[in-house]
Design an enzyme around this catalytic site. Structure first.
Site, mmCIF file in Angstrom:
data_model
loop_
_atom_site.group_PDB
_atom_site.id
_atom_site.type_symbol
_atom_site.label_atom_id
_atom_site.label_comp_id
_atom_site.label_asym_id
_atom_site.label_seq_id
_atom_site.Cartn_x
_atom_site.Cartn_y
_atom_site.Cartn_z
ATOM 1 N N GLU A 1 -6.772 4.737 7.915
ATOM 2 C CA GLU A 1 -6.582 6.163 7.593
ATOM 3 C C GLU A 1 -7.831 6.742 6.937
ATOM 4 O OE1 GLU A 1 -2.847 5.641 5.537
ATOM 5 O OE2 GLU A 1 -1.952 5.058 7.458
ATOM 6 N N HIS B 1 -9.528 1.180 5.110
ATOM 7 C CA HIS B 1 -8.224 1.372 5.745
ATOM 8 C C HIS B 1 -8.400 2.336 6.927
ATOM 9 C CE1 HIS B 1 -4.104 2.594 6.462
ATOM 10 N NE2 HIS B 1 -3.742 1.483 5.841
ATOM 11 N N GLY C 1 2.772 2.552 10.792
ATOM 12 C CA GLY C 1 3.724 3.647 10.630
ATOM 13 C C GLY C 1 4.434 4.041 11.914
ATOM 14 N N SER D 1 3.702 -1.955 10.312
ATOM 15 C CA SER D 1 5.158 -2.017 10.499
ATOM 16 C C SER D 1 5.748 -3.390 10.168
ATOM 17 C CB SER D 1 5.542 -1.573 11.910
ATOM 18 O OG SER D 1 5.156 -0.218 12.115
ATOM 19 N N ASN E 1 0.868 -1.185 0.000
ATOM 20 C CA ASN E 1 0.000 0.000 0.000
ATOM 21 C C ASN E 1 0.901 1.231 0.000
ATOM 22 O OD1 ASN E 1 -1.802 2.053 0.450
ATOM 23 N ND2 ASN E 1 -2.352 1.421 2.530
ATOM 24 N N TRP E 2 1.010 1.866 -1.155
ATOM 25 C CA TRP E 2 1.944 3.005 -1.279
ATOM 26 C C TRP E 2 1.420 4.262 -0.590
ATOM 27 C CZ3 TRP E 2 3.503 2.891 -7.218
ATOM 28 C CH2 TRP E 2 4.112 1.663 -7.511
ATOM 29 N N LYS E 3 0.145 4.263 -0.242
ATOM 30 C CA LYS E 3 -0.492 5.473 0.316
ATOM 31 C C LYS E 3 -0.233 6.646 -0.638
ATOM 32 C CE LYS E 3 -0.164 3.291 4.783
ATOM 33 N NZ LYS E 3 -0.064 3.384 6.228
ATOM 34 N N GLY F 1 3.057 -1.011 4.288
ATOM 35 C CA GLY F 1 3.051 0.421 3.975
ATOM 36 C C GLY F 1 4.462 0.884 3.649
ATOM 37 N N GLY F 2 5.120 1.502 4.629
ATOM 38 C CA GLY F 2 6.432 2.113 4.417
ATOM 39 C C GLY F 2 7.430 1.227 3.692
ATOM 40 N N GLU G 1 -5.072 -4.761 10.687
ATOM 41 C CA GLU G 1 -4.048 -3.730 10.864
ATOM 42 C C GLU G 1 -4.314 -2.980 12.164
ATOM 43 O OE1 GLU G 1 -2.115 -2.473 6.907
ATOM 44 O OE2 GLU G 1 -3.879 -1.239 7.179
#
Ligand code: 13P
Length: 249
Positions: A97, A95, A173, A212, A9-11, A233-234, A167
């Protein structure tokens, strides 16, 4: 046997040169002898570029969100049919977010889940508790309610064409990861909740862990019985770390 899914997930990250470099790096390390499926979820504007780069490869494409509507006067929205038009097979729904920053309720998430399936996309339903909820001992109840919202609206049969991603909000993050025991416990509880409705579907649905995930913790997570891959993610923004996670699968 469930096929592991490693999803990036590149966000809201990326530029055209970065996208080209990232996809080339991923493709150069895809290994047909591995059974895991690999999926990238770029921001909307990069879908055509990524789609053209992964044509004829096993790399899968998906999006991070979709509209509850089919088409019409909804400025700024993107429909499931548009995503399918660009060869997306998957889309995230709910998600954390989106839930926390954009006010998406369980009802919105359920509507998006149904809109995704109506467009032929596989929704990846994201669920997770906040730190306060975990500390109050509410994790089970929170996750159960988030899953129930979908079951009540779409029915258990719809879960046969969906993926779930656990999640924990406190692990996203932050560098904090649910340890494999904590994650496995929640994954098993989700599967048990589904099996009360349909054992076969519960046994087949893939439940990813996100929060993470890094190259050094991925193998321990993926080794657990009910953890069927990761939503990254990251670490999905660099092909080295993303593919090291894939290689841990
Ligand atoms: P991080 O891997 O950066 O914690 O993000 C997890 C996530 O939100 C994936 O959807």
């Amino acid at each position: 046997m469930r096929q592991l899914l490693i999803a990036g997930n590149w966000k809201m990250n990326g530029t055209k040169p970065e996208v080209r470099r990232l996809i080339s790096g991923i493709l150069s390390r895809m290994d047909e002898s591995r059974s895991a499926e690999v999926l990238v979820l770029p921001p909307f504007p990069y879908l055509p570029l990524v789609g053209s780069m992964l044509e004829g490869t096993p790399l899968q494409l998906g999006a991070q969100d979709l509209s509850v509507h089919e088409s019409g006067a909804y400025t700024g929205e993107v429909s499931g049919a548009m995503l399918a038009d660009w060869e997306c097979g998957y889309v995230l729904v709910g998600h954390s977010e989106r839930r926390s920053l954009h006010g998406e309720t369980d009802a919105t998430v359920a509507a998006k889940f149904k809109a995704a399936q109506a467009a032929g996309l596989m929704p990846i339903l994201c669920v997770g508790e906040t730190l306060e909820q975990r500390e109050r001992g509410e994790t089970d109840a929170v996750i159960r309610a988030q899953v129930r919202a979908i079951l009540d609206t779409a029915g258990i049969g719809a879960m046969a064409r969906a993926v779930i991603a656990y999640e924990p909000v406190w692990a996203i993050g932050t560098g904090l990861t649910a340890n494999p025991d904590q994650a496995q416990a929640v994954h098993a509880a989700i599967r048990e909740q589904l099996s009360a409705h349909d054992d076969t579907i519960a046994g087949r649905v893939r439940i990813l862990y996100g929060g993470s995930v890094k190259p050094d913790n991925a193998a321990d997570l993926f080794a657990r019985e009910d953890i069927d891959g990761g939503l990254i993610g990251g670490a999905s923004l660099q092909s080295d770390s993303f593919m090291a996670i894939y290689e841990a699968s």
